[in-house]
Scaffold this motif. Structure first.
Motif, PDB file in Angstrom:
ATOM      1  N   UNK A 232      28.884 -20.495   2.949  1.00 35.30           N
ATOM      2  CA  UNK A 232      29.555 -19.436   3.348  1.00 35.30           C
ATOM      3  C   UNK A 232      28.249 -18.953   4.572  1.00 35.30           C
ATOM      4  N   UNK A 233      27.586 -18.498   3.852  1.00 37.67           N
ATOM      5  CA  UNK A 233      26.343 -17.783   4.866  1.00 37.67           C
ATOM      6  C   UNK A 233      26.317 -18.652   5.714  1.00 37.67           C
ATOM      7  N   UNK A 234      26.130 -19.486   6.026  1.00 41.96           N
ATOM      8  CA  UNK A 234      25.652 -20.180   7.503  1.00 41.96           C
ATOM      9  C   UNK A 234      26.902 -19.608   8.438  1.00 41.96           C
ATOM     10  N   UNK A 235      27.675 -19.549   7.947  1.00 42.02           N
ATOM     11  CA  UNK A 235      29.144 -19.607   9.202  1.00 42.02           C
ATOM     12  C   UNK A 235      29.199 -17.538   9.011  1.00 42.02           C
ATOM     13  N   UNK A 236      28.729 -16.829   8.234  1.00 45.93           N
ATOM     14  CA  UNK A 236      28.392 -16.087   8.363  1.00 45.93           C
ATOM     15  C   UNK A 236      27.241 -15.630   9.069  1.00 45.93           C
ATOM     16  N   UNK A 237      26.703 -15.519   9.656  1.00 45.01           N
ATOM     17  CA  UNK A 237      25.232 -15.662   9.792  1.00 45.01           C
ATOM     18  C   UNK A 237      24.590 -14.410   9.620  1.00 45.01           C
ATOM     19  N   UNK A 238      24.273 -15.042   8.031  1.00 43.37           N
ATOM     20  CA  UNK A 238      22.510 -14.371   7.155  1.00 43.37           C
ATOM     21  C   UNK A 238      21.958 -15.471   6.485  1.00 43.37           C
ATOM     22  N   UNK A 239      20.584 -13.874   7.260  1.00 44.51           N
ATOM     23  CA  UNK A 239      19.285 -14.562   7.791  1.00 44.51           C
ATOM     24  C   UNK A 239      19.494 -15.085   5.761  1.00 44.51           C
ATOM     25  N   UNK A 240      18.347 -16.287   5.147  1.00 33.73           N
ATOM     26  CA  UNK A 240      18.050 -17.239   5.900  1.00 33.73           C
ATOM     27  C   UNK A 240      19.034 -18.123   6.566  1.00 33.73           C
ATOM     28  N   UNK A 296      19.429  -7.256   1.976  1.00 40.02           N
ATOM     29  CA  UNK A 296      17.904  -6.819   2.774  1.00 40.02           C
ATOM     30  C   UNK A 296      17.236  -7.587   4.000  1.00 40.02           C
ATOM     31  N   UNK A 297      17.248  -8.880   3.399  1.00 37.04           N
ATOM     32  CA  UNK A 297      16.818  -9.739   4.423  1.00 37.04           C
ATOM     33  C   UNK A 297      17.619  -9.993   5.602  1.00 37.04           C
ATOM     34  N   UNK A 298      18.911  -9.531   5.623  1.00 35.75           N
ATOM     35  CA  UNK A 298      19.683  -9.551   6.524  1.00 35.75           C
ATOM     36  C   UNK A 298      19.311  -9.130   7.985  1.00 35.75           C
ATOM     37  N   UNK A 299      19.340  -7.637   7.117  1.00 39.42           N
ATOM     38  CA  UNK A 299      19.783  -6.130   7.962  1.00 39.42           C
ATOM     39  C   UNK A 299      17.823  -6.138   8.170  1.00 39.42           C
ATOM     40  N   UNK A 300      16.638  -5.808   7.624  1.00 40.10           N
ATOM     41  CA  UNK A 300      15.409  -5.810   8.070  1.00 40.10           C
ATOM     42  C   UNK A 300      15.348  -6.912   9.343  1.00 40.10           C
ATOM     43  N   UNK A 301      15.543  -8.054   9.086  1.00 37.13           N
ATOM     44  CA  UNK A 301      15.235  -9.303   9.805  1.00 37.13           C
ATOM     45  C   UNK A 301      16.108  -9.464  11.174  1.00 37.13           C
ATOM     46  N   UNK A 302      16.781  -9.202  11.327  1.00 34.96           N
ATOM     47  CA  UNK A 302      18.486  -9.011  11.723  1.00 34.96           C
ATOM     48  C   UNK A 302      17.946  -7.705  13.079  1.00 34.96           C
ATOM     49  N   UNK A 303      17.613  -6.602  12.759  1.00 34.59           N
ATOM     50  CA  UNK A 303      17.168  -5.876  13.505  1.00 34.59           C
ATOM     51  C   UNK A 303      15.385  -5.270  13.896  1.00 34.59           C
ATOM     52  N   UNK A 304      14.640  -6.067  13.102  1.00 31.94           N
ATOM     53  CA  UNK A 304      13.229  -6.635  13.756  1.00 31.94           C
ATOM     54  C   UNK A 304      13.448  -7.368  14.836  1.00 31.94           C
ATOM     55  N   UNK A 305      14.407  -8.744  15.165  1.00 31.80           N
ATOM     56  CA  UNK A 305      14.051  -9.365  15.932  1.00 31.80           C
ATOM     57  C   UNK A 305      14.392  -7.826  16.969  1.00 31.80           C
ATOM     58  N   UNK A 323      24.351  -6.919  12.010  1.00 36.22           N
ATOM     59  CA  UNK A 323      25.474  -6.322  11.048  1.00 36.22           C
ATOM     60  C   UNK A 323      25.658  -7.215  10.155  1.00 36.22           C
ATOM     61  N   UNK A 324      25.809  -7.936  10.052  1.00 36.27           N
ATOM     62  CA  UNK A 324      26.323  -8.491   8.900  1.00 36.27           C
ATOM     63  C   UNK A 324      25.240  -8.396   7.678  1.00 36.27           C
ATOM     64  N   UNK A 325      24.499  -8.194   7.391  1.00 34.58           N
ATOM     65  CA  UNK A 325      24.012  -7.592   6.771  1.00 34.58           C
ATOM     66  C   UNK A 325      24.414  -5.949   6.260  1.00 34.58           C
ATOM     67  N   UNK A 350      35.613  -2.748  13.173  1.00 32.46           N
ATOM     68  CA  UNK A 350      35.224  -1.805  14.471  1.00 32.46           C
ATOM     69  C   UNK A 350      34.187  -2.496  15.251  1.00 32.46           C
ATOM     70  N   UNK A 351      33.590  -3.597  14.347  1.00 31.98           N
ATOM     71  CA  UNK A 351      32.556  -4.833  15.129  1.00 31.98           C
ATOM     72  C   UNK A 351      33.110  -5.471  15.849  1.00 31.98           C
ATOM     73  N   UNK A 352      34.834  -5.633  15.591  1.00 30.44           N
ATOM     74  CA  UNK A 352      35.187  -6.809  16.523  1.00 30.44           C
ATOM     75  C   UNK A 352      35.100  -5.505  17.973  1.00 30.44           C
ATOM     76  N   UNK A 353      35.901  -4.061  17.305  1.00 31.96           N
ATOM     77  CA  UNK A 353      36.120  -3.522  19.131  1.00 31.96           C
ATOM     78  C   UNK A 353      34.755  -3.571  19.618  1.00 31.96           C
ATOM     79  N   UNK A 354      34.348  -2.844  18.933  1.00 33.23           N
ATOM     80  CA  UNK A 354      32.509  -2.254  19.844  1.00 33.23           C
ATOM     81  C   UNK A 354      32.092  -3.842  19.996  1.00 33.23           C
ATOM     82  N   UNK A 355      32.179  -4.363  19.295  1.00 31.60           N
ATOM     83  CA  UNK A 355      30.634  -5.430  19.626  1.00 31.60           C
ATOM     84  C   UNK A 355      32.094  -6.764  20.564  1.00 31.60           C
ATOM     85  N   UNK A 356      33.107  -7.242  20.937  1.00 33.70           N
ATOM     86  CA  UNK A 356      33.240  -7.848  22.253  1.00 33.70           C
ATOM     87  C   UNK A 356      33.332  -6.329  23.123  1.00 33.70           C
ATOM     88  N   UNK A 357      33.904  -5.429  22.827  1.00 33.06           N
ATOM     89  CA  UNK A 357      33.246  -4.369  24.125  1.00 33.06           C
ATOM     90  C   UNK A 357      32.151  -4.743  24.695  1.00 33.06           C
TER      91      UNK A 357
END
Lengths: 504, 103
Positions: A232-240, A296-305, A323-325, A350-357
């Motif tokens: 499921x983490x794969x589908x949700x795009x969670x690091x790693x 933590x990994x997802x938030x840090x690496x997602x933002x860093x990249x 955001x998945x983080x 909220x992510x749906x509204x702002x992301x798709x926007x």
């Protein structure tokens, strides 16, 4: 027999979407090539009807006792939780179709297949949010996945689109192998595939049997749970497990990326929360630390990249990992379950509204063949096209989490859940990660408002009505959810309570 | 002598590991697809063994195995279609050389 019909009635929105997909496919056969643009409008009908049904069902329950129905034994659950996520999927799909109307025509994509696959994907998402049994969960996961693999590669003539879909497919099929191996092990350890019984009528469910037989340290069960989390983490795009995200989001056609980033992720989290809070709630001490690390990994690496990207589409792809983080933080807050689940649902909306926007604005600014997506293409946008720039600015500050926008409240409720669950460290990381994200979100705003370009370099933007409607709807949602959150929040909280109605 | 459950589980684990290794080590997209099928079949062995030993009176495991076969077929159909699309665009299907993205 009568019960069966009533049970089918609970599935009305799902069936409407499914029939809509079939109708689109059939119409595609009979329409001449030039008339196929109407298929987009046809696809909006079942989505709108389903959304109306879902909102009415939620409305009927708000304030009163919430209703919970088991469908087909206990395979599916029609509860406010699944209804709430249906709203997210349907809003994402409606916005996605609105973004596609012009794009499909301009890029000469096969309209029938495109809209039918979108509807099939929505059907898979809705089933995923409802499923309370592992086989059903897996089949819905695959219905969703197969449709989205093809959608990512639907621009067959463009090599990047084909590459994106092949990469997505190979990694996705690999991940679903892990998921299904995990399901097999959990089945072997417990002898059942039913996650839990929210009405407490049956004890032979995974959550019941873990307690009854004391399977807390069962190696087979823990290995199974770990593999399920990987799948499921794969589908949700969670690091790693995120390696596919930037390439697929960049290579897939833009409207598909917009739909995927919001819908697929929400579906993965819907199933994730049901799995962890429903089936494996008694193993919370085991999975909570794992989610802590992943968050933590997802938030840090997602933002860093995301900071390093010059291409806006790719930047949004990496930021969607971040955001998945944030959503994972809510899942990790399992000791504050009632608040945590509600905050996942609220943030998904909220992510749906702002992301798709934001992706919609990419389409407005972008040109044929997905050109004009570099940060430098946003230079001086405010002076040339003030409305587009204002909307993009709104989405950016909402994604960054500034007050009076939906993104702020979404993060606020997640932080609230994290603090109630005594996850102070995780809350601090979330706060810091948001501050870092201000840099790359506000950089877009800075390029739009603070830089100028010579007149000769000014490029036209797309003025399609459907795009304008999509941007307006998304912007209104961002403002409405940010300023008047009470209704949506009440629904989210009700959903959170009904996932665990027996006072767990 | 009856074969114990653990033998089936070990066989399935080995098959699954072979599949994982193949999916990671092979470069040809179709070979990767075949490795993934191997992973799914390892799961089928697990499911049927569990159905026989853990829940001999129910059919959950067998039914799930049939579902997975159906799904493997659907996956192969979609996967081969996508491989074909990539081949038409690039004239090869070596995944380590498909790198238009990742700028």
């Amino acid at each position: 027999m009568t019960t069966t019909w009533r049970e089918l009635g609970y599935l009305t929105p799902e069936l409407v979407v499914l029939l809509g997909a079939a109708a689109v496919l059939l119409l595609d056969l009979f329409l001449p090539r030039g008339r196929r643009r109407v298929l987009g409008g046809v696809a909006l009908v079942p989505l709108g009807v389903a959304l109306g049904w879902v909102l009415r069902a939620l409305w009927a329950q708000s304030g009163g006792p919430s209703q919970l129905h088991k469908v087909f034994g206990a395979l599916l659950l029609r509860d406010p939780y699944s209804l709430g996520f249906d709203v997210v999927f349907l809003v994402a799909a409606i916005l996605g179709v609105l973004l596609s109307l012009r794009y499909v025509e301009r890029e000469a994509l096969p309209a029938g297949e495109y809209y039918a696959l979108t509807l099939f994907a929505v059907f898979g998402m809705m089933m995923m949010a409802m499923s309370a049994e592992l086989i059903t969960l897996f089949i819905s996961y695959e219905i969703l996945s197969l449709a989205v693999y093809v959608l990512a590669g639907i621009a067959r003539g463009r090599a990047v689109s084909a590459e994106a879909s092949l990469k997505y497919f190979l990694l996705g099929a690999f991940a679903s192998g892990f998921l299904v191996y995990g399901i097999a092990l959990v089945y072997g350890a417990t002898g059942t595939t039913v996650l839990y019984d929210p009405l407490g009528q049956s004890a032979s469910t995974i959550s019941g049997l873990i307690l009854e037989r004391g399977l807390f340290g069962n190696a087979l069960l823990l290995a199974g749970l770990a593999l399920l989390v990987v799948g499921i983490a794969f589908k949700a795009a969670i690091v790693p497990f995120h390696a596919w995200v930037p390439d697929v989001y960049e290579g897939a056609p833009l409207p598909v990326t917009a739909f995927m980033s919001a819908g697929v992720k929400a579906a993965a989290f819907a199933a994730f929360a049901r799995l962890l809070f429903g089936g494996f709630r008694n193993l919370g001490e085991v999975w909570q630390p794992v989610l802590w690390v992943l968050a933590v990994l997802t938030m840090v690496l997602g933002n860093a990249a995301a900071i390093r990207q010059q291409n806006v589409k790719r930047m949004l792809a990496y930021s969607s990992i971040a955001h998945a983080g944030y959503l994972l933080v809510a899942l990790a807050a399992y000791t504050a379950r009632d608040v945590a689940i509600g905050s996942v649902l609220y943030y998904a909306l909220t992510y749906t509204a702002m992301g798709v926007g934001a992706f919609a604005i990419l389409l407005v600014v972008g040109q044929e063949g997905e050109a004009n997506q570099e940060l430098s293409d946003y230079r001086g946008l405010a002076s040339r096209h003030p409305w587009a720039a204002a909307a993009m600015g709104l989405f950016m500050i909402s994604l960054a989490g500034f007050p009076l926008t939906a993104g702020f409240l979404g993060k606020f409720y997640i932080l609230n859940a994290a603090l109630r669950a005594d996850l102070d460290g995780l809350a601090v990381v979330l706060g810091l990660a948001s501050v870092v994200s201000w840099y790359y979100y506000l950089r877009v705003v800075w390029f739009m408002y603070m830089t100028e370009v010579p007149k000769a370099a000014v490029r036209p933007i797309s003025r399609a009505t459907s795009l304008g409607v999509a941007v307006a709807v998304a912007a209104l949602l961002v403002i409405a959810l940010g300023v008047f959150p009470s209704t949506a929040l009440a629904v989210a909280q009700m959903a959170g309570h009904t996932l665990l109605p027996l006072g767990y | 002598m009856e074969i114990p459950l653990s033998w089936y589980l070990i066989l399935a684990a080995i098959l699954f590991a072979v599949g994982v290794y193949g999916a990671l080590a092979r470069r040809n997209a179709i070979a990767i697809l075949m490795s993934i099928e191997l992973m799914l079949n390892a799961v089928n062995i697990n499911l049927v063994a569990f159905a026989r030993y853990v829940t001999p009176r129910e059919l959950t495991g067998q039914i799930f195995a049939i579902f997975i076969m159906m799904l493997a077929a659907a996956e192969a159909a979609v996967g081969l279609g996508l491989v074909l699309t990539v081949y038409r665009n690039l004239r090869h299907i070596q995944v380590d050389e498909i790198n238009l993205l990742r700028s």
